[in-house]
Design a protein around this motif. Sequence first.
Motif, mmCIF file in Angstrom:
data_model
loop_
_atom_site.group_PDB
_atom_site.id
_atom_site.type_symbol
_atom_site.label_atom_id
_atom_site.label_comp_id
_atom_site.label_asym_id
_atom_site.label_seq_id
_atom_site.Cartn_x
_atom_site.Cartn_y
_atom_site.Cartn_z
ATOM 1 N N VAL A 1 0.843 -1.199 0.000
ATOM 2 C CA VAL A 1 0.000 0.000 0.000
ATOM 3 C C VAL A 1 0.877 1.248 0.000
ATOM 4 O O VAL A 1 0.668 2.194 -0.766
ATOM 5 N N ALA A 2 1.908 1.251 0.863
ATOM 6 C CA ALA A 2 2.813 2.397 0.926
ATOM 7 C C ALA A 2 3.603 2.555 -0.368
ATOM 8 O O ALA A 2 3.834 3.668 -0.846
ATOM 9 N N LEU A 3 4.040 1.436 -0.968
ATOM 10 C CA LEU A 3 4.808 1.498 -2.213
ATOM 11 C C LEU A 3 3.955 2.052 -3.352
ATOM 12 O O LEU A 3 4.409 2.877 -4.155
ATOM 13 N N GLU A 4 2.698 1.615 -3.433
ATOM 14 C CA GLU A 4 1.811 2.098 -4.494
ATOM 15 C C GLU A 4 1.551 3.601 -4.334
ATOM 16 O O GLU A 4 1.560 4.353 -5.319
ATOM 17 N N LYS A 5 1.351 4.072 -3.118
ATOM 18 C CA LYS A 5 1.147 5.506 -2.883
ATOM 19 C C LYS A 5 2.387 6.303 -3.268
ATOM 20 O O LYS A 5 2.283 7.401 -3.842
ATOM 21 N N ALA A 6 3.568 5.776 -2.976
ATOM 22 C CA ALA A 6 4.804 6.471 -3.328
ATOM 23 C C ALA A 6 4.929 6.611 -4.843
ATOM 24 O O ALA A 6 5.298 7.673 -5.361
ATOM 25 N N LEU A 7 4.626 5.536 -5.587
ATOM 26 C CA LEU A 7 4.720 5.592 -7.049
ATOM 27 C C LEU A 7 3.697 6.571 -7.632
ATOM 28 O O LEU A 7 4.009 7.353 -8.541
ATOM 29 N N HIS A 8 2.480 6.554 -7.116
ATOM 30 C CA HIS A 8 1.454 7.476 -7.616
ATOM 31 C C HIS A 8 1.820 8.930 -7.350
ATOM 32 O O HIS A 8 1.664 9.794 -8.226
ATOM 33 N N ASN A 9 2.315 9.214 -6.153
ATOM 34 C CA ASN A 9 2.681 10.598 -5.837
ATOM 35 C C ASN A 9 3.879 11.069 -6.652
ATOM 36 O O ASN A 9 3.997 12.253 -6.963
ATOM 37 N N TYR A 10 4.771 10.139 -6.987
ATOM 38 C CA TYR A 10 5.900 10.525 -7.834
ATOM 39 C C TYR A 10 5.403 10.973 -9.218
ATOM 40 O O TYR A 10 5.818 12.004 -9.746
ATOM 41 N N LEU A 11 4.499 10.172 -9.827
ATOM 42 C CA LEU A 11 3.959 10.549 -11.144
ATOM 43 C C LEU A 11 3.134 11.827 -11.040
ATOM 44 O O LEU A 11 3.160 12.674 -11.945
ATOM 45 N N LYS A 12 2.425 11.978 -9.961
ATOM 46 C CA LYS A 12 1.615 13.181 -9.770
ATOM 47 C C LYS A 12 2.509 14.423 -9.756
ATOM 48 O O LYS A 12 2.151 15.467 -10.311
ATOM 49 N N ALA A 13 3.669 14.304 -9.126
ATOM 50 C CA ALA A 13 4.601 15.429 -9.068
ATOM 51 C C ALA A 13 5.228 15.703 -10.431
ATOM 52 O O ALA A 13 5.450 16.860 -10.809
ATOM 53 N N LYS A 14 5.540 14.662 -11.181
ATOM 54 C CA LYS A 14 6.253 14.838 -12.450
ATOM 55 C C LYS A 14 5.338 15.297 -13.584
ATOM 56 O O LYS A 14 5.724 16.125 -14.414
ATOM 57 N N PHE A 15 4.117 14.741 -13.657
ATOM 58 C CA PHE A 15 3.246 15.013 -14.804
ATOM 59 C C PHE A 15 2.071 15.944 -14.480
ATOM 60 O O PHE A 15 1.273 16.266 -15.342
#
Length: 592
Positions: free
Chosen positions: A511-525
């Motif tokens: 759950v924590a890993l999936e949130k980290a990946l989503h927030n990374y894309l949210k920041a970049k795109f």
Amino acid sequence: MHKLWRHIAFFLFLCTAGTTLWSQESEDVTFELKVSKDRLGVNERLRADFVMNRDGDNFVPPDFEGFRILMGPSQAISSSWINGVRSYSKTYSYTLAPLSKGAYSIGQASIIIKGKTYKTIPKKIEVTDAVANPNGTPSADEIADDNLHLIAEISKTNPYMNEPVSVVYKLFVSPSIVVSNFRPLDNPKYNNFWSQDIPLSRYNIEEGIYQGKPYRYVVLKRVVLYPQKSGNLEIEPLALDVSLEVPTEKRDFFGGRVYTKTNKVVSAGNRTIQVKPLPSAGRPVDFSGAVGDYNFEVTTSKDALNASESLQAKVVVSGSGNLKLFQLPKLSLPSALEVYEPEFKEDVQTNLSGMKGSVSEEYTVVPSYQGKYPIPSISFSFFNPKTEKYEKIDSREITINVLEGPKATAETTDAVVTPKSSVQGGDQFYFIKLTPELVPKKWTPFVGSRTHLALLLGPLLAIPLFILFRRKKEARALDVEGSRVRRANRLARKYLSTAKKALGNKDAFYVALEKALHNYLKAKFKIETSEFTKDKIRTLLTERNVESVAQDGFISLLENCERARYSPFSQVQMEQDYQKASQVITALDKAL
């Protein structure tokens, strides 16, 4: 002349050939029985070969009790010359079928070679229940099971508490297979034991016998254990993943056996030892847990000195046993002898028989008054597992003669003190300085000093820095989009950190890993979480010219996060996914 040389050469050839034949004939004669297997099902077949390295007469086979002869005897002769050396082999072969289950023995066969009778050594054969595939080609795993064994050799299964027990882990490998590599899967933890590993400088291959058969073996691990409680204590198994090559029925172009690679997990298995408690009968009051065979003494560096000089009193226990697992007896001295906290020293070596050497405590003693002061005898008690009895050793009484110094009163001499903290550097004792080394303090006016000027001008110099910081903060506040990106980046780092802390807990980690990946894309795109689909993500990464390897890595991590909701994932898989997430984010940062 040429004819003479030809005769000489022919003569030398005959001498050489004769010498070779003589040496070949003088070799030891061998006559042995070889069987295709020593354990088979009642519906399988057994091949028995009687092999000799010299031709003989009057071959007499055994009676093959418990077996029926299906075929034989058939003969095979092999003879060759290699580099002037003759090799000869003659074999009588039989094909046998067991009559019933049980343990049987193929008896001795005999033959006469050059007028002397030779006999084979009997072989034991075990016949078991019928097998599903009689006389079928065994699989690589079956061959590995029969030819690869990991065992734990334990020196003692019924020791006393704190008595050393050595455990040696050996990997036995049959000469018919080849081990290319191995790695430990599970190292034992030795709960309820004090353990000491004995390191190996390298692995040595040795020859040995296992279950009556010749094997090669390697010592993998050696450890000495001291049980800390009585009762049944388990020694956890050592597990190995072994890469090996096993022979097949196929042959290569030159007739050599073709080998196939496989992996096999072997374990030494759980072992249980019965630990006996130390007997309560006869236990001395001062017994502190020492188990072994010891010597004990108290010594001093000098027995005559002046007041304010120092000497060393040493309490030493030497021998073999649990040297690191008990307390040494303490010295107690009159107050006229100033005693400092002892310095503990040990000189202990550990081998398979346990710990050997000595432990000691060295006291620094400083007498304050003249006179004669006894160091009273103290005792050391231990349990000797060889005699199964408690033993007690008393030290000799030592008298310290203080020659010069002030005289002591009766109260001072009779009082007993405990050791106090020592002020030492190396081996030198530091005494109180008798002459002070005071330096006059120099007064410096505060006004006009560097500190005064810094306090005066510091606020003026800080004004431009404050204005610059204020403008930068205002510009940052106006940059709404940039603030959102920075906030998302912080969230990504936060969730990746949370995932690391949750390693071992599958649900929380993914759950924590999936949130980290989503927030990374949210920041970049600059897109919302609801817009995330794998196709959308791949399209965005392709538009930014991100390599396909990084794209596949990112997508596979998201897929693992989804699968983790309904599939079991191991600790190793979670650690790999965490490392992969760090690598993928680094790769995307370089591309974006």
